[in-house]
Design a protein around this motif. Structure first.
Motif, PDB file in Angstrom:
ATOM      1  N   ALA A 188       0.834  -1.218   0.000  1.00 24.84           N
ATOM      2  CA  ALA A 188       0.000   0.000   0.000  1.00 24.84           C
ATOM      3  C   ALA A 188       0.863   1.260   0.000  1.00 24.84           C
ATOM      4  O   ALA A 188       0.421   2.334  -0.418  1.00 24.84           O
ATOM      5  CB  ALA A 188      -0.922  -0.008   1.214  1.00 24.84           C
ATOM      6  N   ILE A 189       2.127   1.139   0.462  1.00 26.23           N
ATOM      7  CA  ILE A 189       3.028   2.309   0.521  1.00 26.23           C
ATOM      8  C   ILE A 189       3.818   2.455  -0.789  1.00 26.23           C
ATOM      9  O   ILE A 189       4.264   3.558  -1.126  1.00 26.23           O
ATOM     10  CB  ILE A 189       3.951   2.196   1.767  1.00 26.23           C
ATOM     11  CG1 ILE A 189       3.076   2.181   3.044  1.00 26.23           C
ATOM     12  CG2 ILE A 189       4.970   3.332   1.830  1.00 26.23           C
ATOM     13  CD1 ILE A 189       3.807   1.866   4.328  1.00 26.23           C
ATOM     14  N   ALA A 190       3.933   1.374  -1.542  1.00 25.02           N
ATOM     15  CA  ALA A 190       4.730   1.403  -2.795  1.00 25.02           C
ATOM     16  C   ALA A 190       4.312   2.530  -3.744  1.00 25.02           C
ATOM     17  O   ALA A 190       5.179   3.216  -4.306  1.00 25.02           O
ATOM     18  CB  ALA A 190       4.685   0.044  -3.478  1.00 25.02           C
ATOM     19  N   PRO A 191       3.009   2.786  -3.953  1.00 17.78           N
ATOM     20  CA  PRO A 191       2.627   3.833  -4.919  1.00 17.78           C
ATOM     21  C   PRO A 191       2.938   5.265  -4.469  1.00 17.78           C
ATOM     22  O   PRO A 191       2.748   6.199  -5.254  1.00 17.78           O
ATOM     23  CB  PRO A 191       1.104   3.654  -5.052  1.00 17.78           C
ATOM     24  CG  PRO A 191       0.763   2.375  -4.397  1.00 17.78           C
ATOM     25  CD  PRO A 191       1.841   2.078  -3.425  1.00 17.78           C
ATOM     26  N   PHE A 192       3.409   5.450  -3.247  1.00 24.29           N
ATOM     27  CA  PHE A 192       3.759   6.813  -2.783  1.00 24.29           C
ATOM     28  C   PHE A 192       4.947   7.381  -3.570  1.00 24.29           C
ATOM     29  O   PHE A 192       5.144   8.581  -3.643  1.00 24.29           O
ATOM     30  CB  PHE A 192       4.196   6.786  -1.311  1.00 24.29           C
ATOM     31  CG  PHE A 192       3.083   6.661  -0.304  1.00 24.29           C
ATOM     32  CD1 PHE A 192       1.951   5.912  -0.553  1.00 24.29           C
ATOM     33  CD2 PHE A 192       3.183   7.286   0.930  1.00 24.29           C
ATOM     34  CE1 PHE A 192       0.946   5.788   0.392  1.00 24.29           C
ATOM     35  CE2 PHE A 192       2.188   7.180   1.884  1.00 24.29           C
ATOM     36  CZ  PHE A 192       1.068   6.424   1.607  1.00 24.29           C
ATOM     37  N   ASP A 193       5.757   6.489  -4.135  1.00 29.89           N
ATOM     38  CA  ASP A 193       7.051   6.880  -4.722  1.00 29.89           C
ATOM     39  C   ASP A 193       6.881   7.871  -5.879  1.00 29.89           C
ATOM     40  O   ASP A 193       6.155   7.586  -6.832  1.00 29.89           O
ATOM     41  CB  ASP A 193       7.759   5.612  -5.238  1.00 29.89           C
ATOM     42  CG  ASP A 193       9.217   5.851  -5.583  1.00 29.89           C
ATOM     43  OD1 ASP A 193       9.761   6.899  -5.171  1.00 29.89           O
ATOM     44  OD2 ASP A 193       9.798   4.988  -6.265  1.00 29.89           O
ATOM     45  N   ILE A 194       7.560   9.028  -5.803  1.00 35.25           N
ATOM     46  CA  ILE A 194       7.529   9.946  -6.948  1.00 35.25           C
ATOM     47  C   ILE A 194       8.830   9.850  -7.756  1.00 35.25           C
ATOM     48  O   ILE A 194       8.994  10.523  -8.760  1.00 35.25           O
ATOM     49  CB  ILE A 194       7.250  11.412  -6.540  1.00 35.25           C
ATOM     50  CG1 ILE A 194       8.342  11.941  -5.600  1.00 35.25           C
ATOM     51  CG2 ILE A 194       5.881  11.564  -5.896  1.00 35.25           C
ATOM     52  CD1 ILE A 194       8.287  13.458  -5.430  1.00 35.25           C
ATOM     53  N   GLY A 195       9.763   9.022  -7.286  1.00 30.93           N
ATOM     54  CA  GLY A 195      10.940   8.673  -8.092  1.00 30.93           C
ATOM     55  C   GLY A 195      12.068   9.695  -8.104  1.00 30.93           C
ATOM     56  O   GLY A 195      13.061   9.502  -8.816  1.00 30.93           O
ATOM     57  N   HIS A 196      11.924  10.783  -7.375  1.00 23.96           N
ATOM     58  CA  HIS A 196      13.037  11.743  -7.315  1.00 23.96           C
ATOM     59  C   HIS A 196      12.970  12.513  -5.997  1.00 23.96           C
ATOM     60  O   HIS A 196      11.934  12.517  -5.318  1.00 23.96           O
ATOM     61  CB  HIS A 196      13.006  12.709  -8.510  1.00 23.96           C
ATOM     62  CG  HIS A 196      11.773  13.549  -8.565  1.00 23.96           C
ATOM     63  ND1 HIS A 196      11.663  14.759  -7.914  1.00 23.96           N
ATOM     64  CD2 HIS A 196      10.567  13.344  -9.155  1.00 23.96           C
ATOM     65  CE1 HIS A 196      10.469  15.261  -8.123  1.00 23.96           C
ATOM     66  NE2 HIS A 196       9.769  14.420  -8.866  1.00 23.96           N
ATOM     67  N   SER A 197      14.075  13.176  -5.685  1.00 26.29           N
ATOM     68  CA  SER A 197      14.121  13.957  -4.454  1.00 26.29           C
ATOM     69  C   SER A 197      13.431  15.299  -4.635  1.00 26.29           C
ATOM     70  O   SER A 197      13.519  15.901  -5.698  1.00 26.29           O
ATOM     71  CB  SER A 197      15.581  14.206  -4.066  1.00 26.29           C
ATOM     72  OG  SER A 197      15.635  15.081  -2.965  1.00 26.29           O
ATOM     73  N   GLU A 198      12.779  15.760  -3.590  1.00 25.21           N
ATOM     74  CA  GLU A 198      12.272  17.132  -3.594  1.00 25.21           C
ATOM     75  C   GLU A 198      13.034  17.960  -2.563  1.00 25.21           C
ATOM     76  O   GLU A 198      12.643  19.080  -2.253  1.00 25.21           O
ATOM     77  CB  GLU A 198      10.773  17.136  -3.292  1.00 25.21           C
ATOM     78  CG  GLU A 198       9.982  16.578  -4.465  1.00 25.21           C
ATOM     79  CD  GLU A 198       8.487  16.770  -4.302  1.00 25.21           C
ATOM     80  OE1 GLU A 198       7.826  16.997  -5.308  1.00 25.21           O
ATOM     81  OE2 GLU A 198       8.012  16.684  -3.152  1.00 25.21           O
ATOM     82  N   ILE A 199      14.103  17.386  -2.052  1.00 23.57           N
ATOM     83  CA  ILE A 199      14.894  18.074  -1.033  1.00 23.57           C
ATOM     84  C   ILE A 199      16.185  18.629  -1.632  1.00 23.57           C
ATOM     85  O   ILE A 199      16.563  19.767  -1.377  1.00 23.57           O
ATOM     86  CB  ILE A 199      15.202  17.116   0.149  1.00 23.57           C
ATOM     87  CG1 ILE A 199      13.896  16.658   0.822  1.00 23.57           C
ATOM     88  CG2 ILE A 199      16.147  17.771   1.155  1.00 23.57           C
ATOM     89  CD1 ILE A 199      14.054  15.573   1.862  1.00 23.57           C
ATOM     90  N   VAL A 200      16.851  17.803  -2.432  1.00 22.11           N
ATOM     91  CA  VAL A 200      18.147  18.223  -2.988  1.00 22.11           C
ATOM     92  C   VAL A 200      18.292  17.636  -4.387  1.00 22.11           C
ATOM     93  O   VAL A 200      17.830  16.524  -4.645  1.00 22.11           O
ATOM     94  CB  VAL A 200      19.303  17.767  -2.053  1.00 22.11           C
ATOM     95  CG1 VAL A 200      19.367  16.275  -1.894  1.00 22.11           C
ATOM     96  CG2 VAL A 200      20.654  18.268  -2.541  1.00 22.11           C
ATOM     97  N   ASN A 201      18.914  18.399  -5.290  1.00 20.57           N
ATOM     98  CA  ASN A 201      19.144  17.884  -6.643  1.00 20.57           C
ATOM     99  C   ASN A 201      20.645  17.794  -6.914  1.00 20.57           C
ATOM    100  O   ASN A 201      21.281  18.757  -7.325  1.00 20.57           O
ATOM    101  CB  ASN A 201      18.459  18.783  -7.680  1.00 20.57           C
ATOM    102  CG  ASN A 201      18.614  18.242  -9.083  1.00 20.57           C
ATOM    103  OD1 ASN A 201      19.240  17.201  -9.284  1.00 20.57           O
ATOM    104  ND2 ASN A 201      18.054  18.928 -10.054  1.00 20.57           N
ATOM    105  N   HIS A 202      21.175  16.605  -6.646  1.00 23.68           N
ATOM    106  CA  HIS A 202      22.614  16.395  -6.854  1.00 23.68           C
ATOM    107  C   HIS A 202      22.997  16.449  -8.328  1.00 23.68           C
ATOM    108  O   HIS A 202      24.169  16.476  -8.661  1.00 23.68           O
ATOM    109  CB  HIS A 202      23.027  15.031  -6.283  1.00 23.68           C
ATOM    110  CG  HIS A 202      22.992  14.974  -4.785  1.00 23.68           C
ATOM    111  ND1 HIS A 202      21.967  14.387  -4.077  1.00 23.68           N
ATOM    112  CD2 HIS A 202      23.849  15.455  -3.850  1.00 23.68           C
ATOM    113  CE1 HIS A 202      22.206  14.495  -2.784  1.00 23.68           C
ATOM    114  NE2 HIS A 202      23.330  15.133  -2.619  1.00 23.68           N
ATOM    115  N   PHE A 203      22.016  16.432  -9.207  1.00 25.13           N
ATOM    116  CA  PHE A 203      22.301  16.419 -10.646  1.00 25.13           C
ATOM    117  C   PHE A 203      22.326  17.828 -11.238  1.00 25.13           C
ATOM    118  O   PHE A 203      22.565  18.002 -12.426  1.00 25.13           O
ATOM    119  CB  PHE A 203      21.264  15.549 -11.380  1.00 25.13           C
ATOM    120  CG  PHE A 203      21.235  14.141 -10.862  1.00 25.13           C
ATOM    121  CD1 PHE A 203      22.209  13.227 -11.252  1.00 25.13           C
ATOM    122  CD2 PHE A 203      20.261  13.722  -9.964  1.00 25.13           C
ATOM    123  CE1 PHE A 203      22.215  11.920 -10.760  1.00 25.13           C
ATOM    124  CE2 PHE A 203      20.252  12.425  -9.461  1.00 25.13           C
ATOM    125  CZ  PHE A 203      21.229  11.528  -9.858  1.00 25.13           C
TER     126      PHE A 203
END
Ligand SMILES: NC(=O)c1ccc[n+]([C@@H]2O[C@H](COP(=O)([O-])OP(=O)(O)OC[C@H]3O[C@@H](n4cnc5c(N)ncnc54)[C@H](OP(=O)(O)O)[C@@H]3O)[C@@H](O)[C@H]2O)c1
Length: 206
Positions: free
Chosen positions: A177-192
């Motif tokens: 039930a928690i798996a779909p929470f994933d947005i696949g990227h950080s919203e805190i820091v962008n190392h890229f």
């Protein structure tokens, strides 16, 4: 960033040890794969071999960097501390860490409070079944994925709550039930982001 070299890391370690008033450290981590981090790692390898650090590790090593690092260094990193929480699950990164036997450790295990994690209805409902908070469910979820968690709080009662996650388990369905929470990227820091990297080197570009 100024510590990210052979000499810099040696100096930083001695400095930390002196400030802490200790004779050795249990765990010492490189903050990120930037600057001369291979040089810094050689310093950590020496300190580890000399018994001055019990375990050495890294942070924020994304999979392609981790693979290169593990294929190159003499002493394998024991821990990789990366951002891991329900909204940034990094499942592939965890698989690679498992392959190299590197222990994943979650920084920002509460997404630093983003996404209303502490009042999320799914986490809250799961927690209610066990008499636990949404925060405790988020920590337990990571632990059941084999992740060490280092939540931060300035409140004693929350610290106690964050330690109290060892007397319940999430079911397979609850984990799913928690798996779909994933947005696949950080919203805190962008190392890229090149400007983020340049800022770490002290060069600020508009
Ligand atoms: N290696 C790296 O690059 C890196 C990067 C970032 C962070 N870190 C480390 O990761 C650790 C934790 O990460 P973080 O501080 O970024 O974020 P976090 O642990 O995800 O979130 C901390 C926030 O959660 C709140 N909180 C904690 N427990 C709670 C609870 N049970 N209920 C409700 N609110 C709660 C805290 O508020 P209160 O204080 O008000 O309780 C604080 O605002 C820190 O030790 C930090 O140094 C490492």
């Amino acid at each position: 960033m100024s510590d990210s070299s052979y000499e810099g890391a040696k100096k930083a370690f001695e400095n930390s040890l002196q400030k802490l008033g200790l004779e050795y450290l249990d765990l010492y981590l490189l903050h990120q794969p930037m600057g001369d981090y291979y040089g810094a790692w050689r310093a950590l390898e020496e300190l580890y071999k000399g018994g001055r650090i019990r375990a050495i590790g890294i942070c924020n090593f994304y999979p392609h960097v981790l693979a290169d690092f593990c294929e190159t260094v003499e002493v394998m990193p024991m821990v990789n501390q990366v951002e891991l929480h329900p909204f940034f699950q990094q499942t592939d990164a965890l698989s690679l860490m498992k392959e190299y036997e590197v222990q994943p450790e979650a920084w920002g295990p509460f997404a630093e409070g983003k996404h209303g994690i502490f009042t999320d209805p799914v986490l809250t409902e799961i927690g209610a079944k066990y008499g636990k908070s949404a925060a405790q469910v988020a920590l337990r979820w990571n632990v059941q994925r084999g992740v060490v968690v280092i939540p931060k709080s300035t409140h004693r009662d929350r610290m106690e709550q964050n330690f109290d996650i060892w007397n319940f388990s999430l079911t397979e369905d609850e984990m799913k039930a928690i798996a779909p929470f994933d947005i696949g990227h950080s919203e805190i820091v962008n190392h890229f982001d090149p400007n983020f990297v340049r800022a770490l080197h002290g060069r600020f570009v508009k």
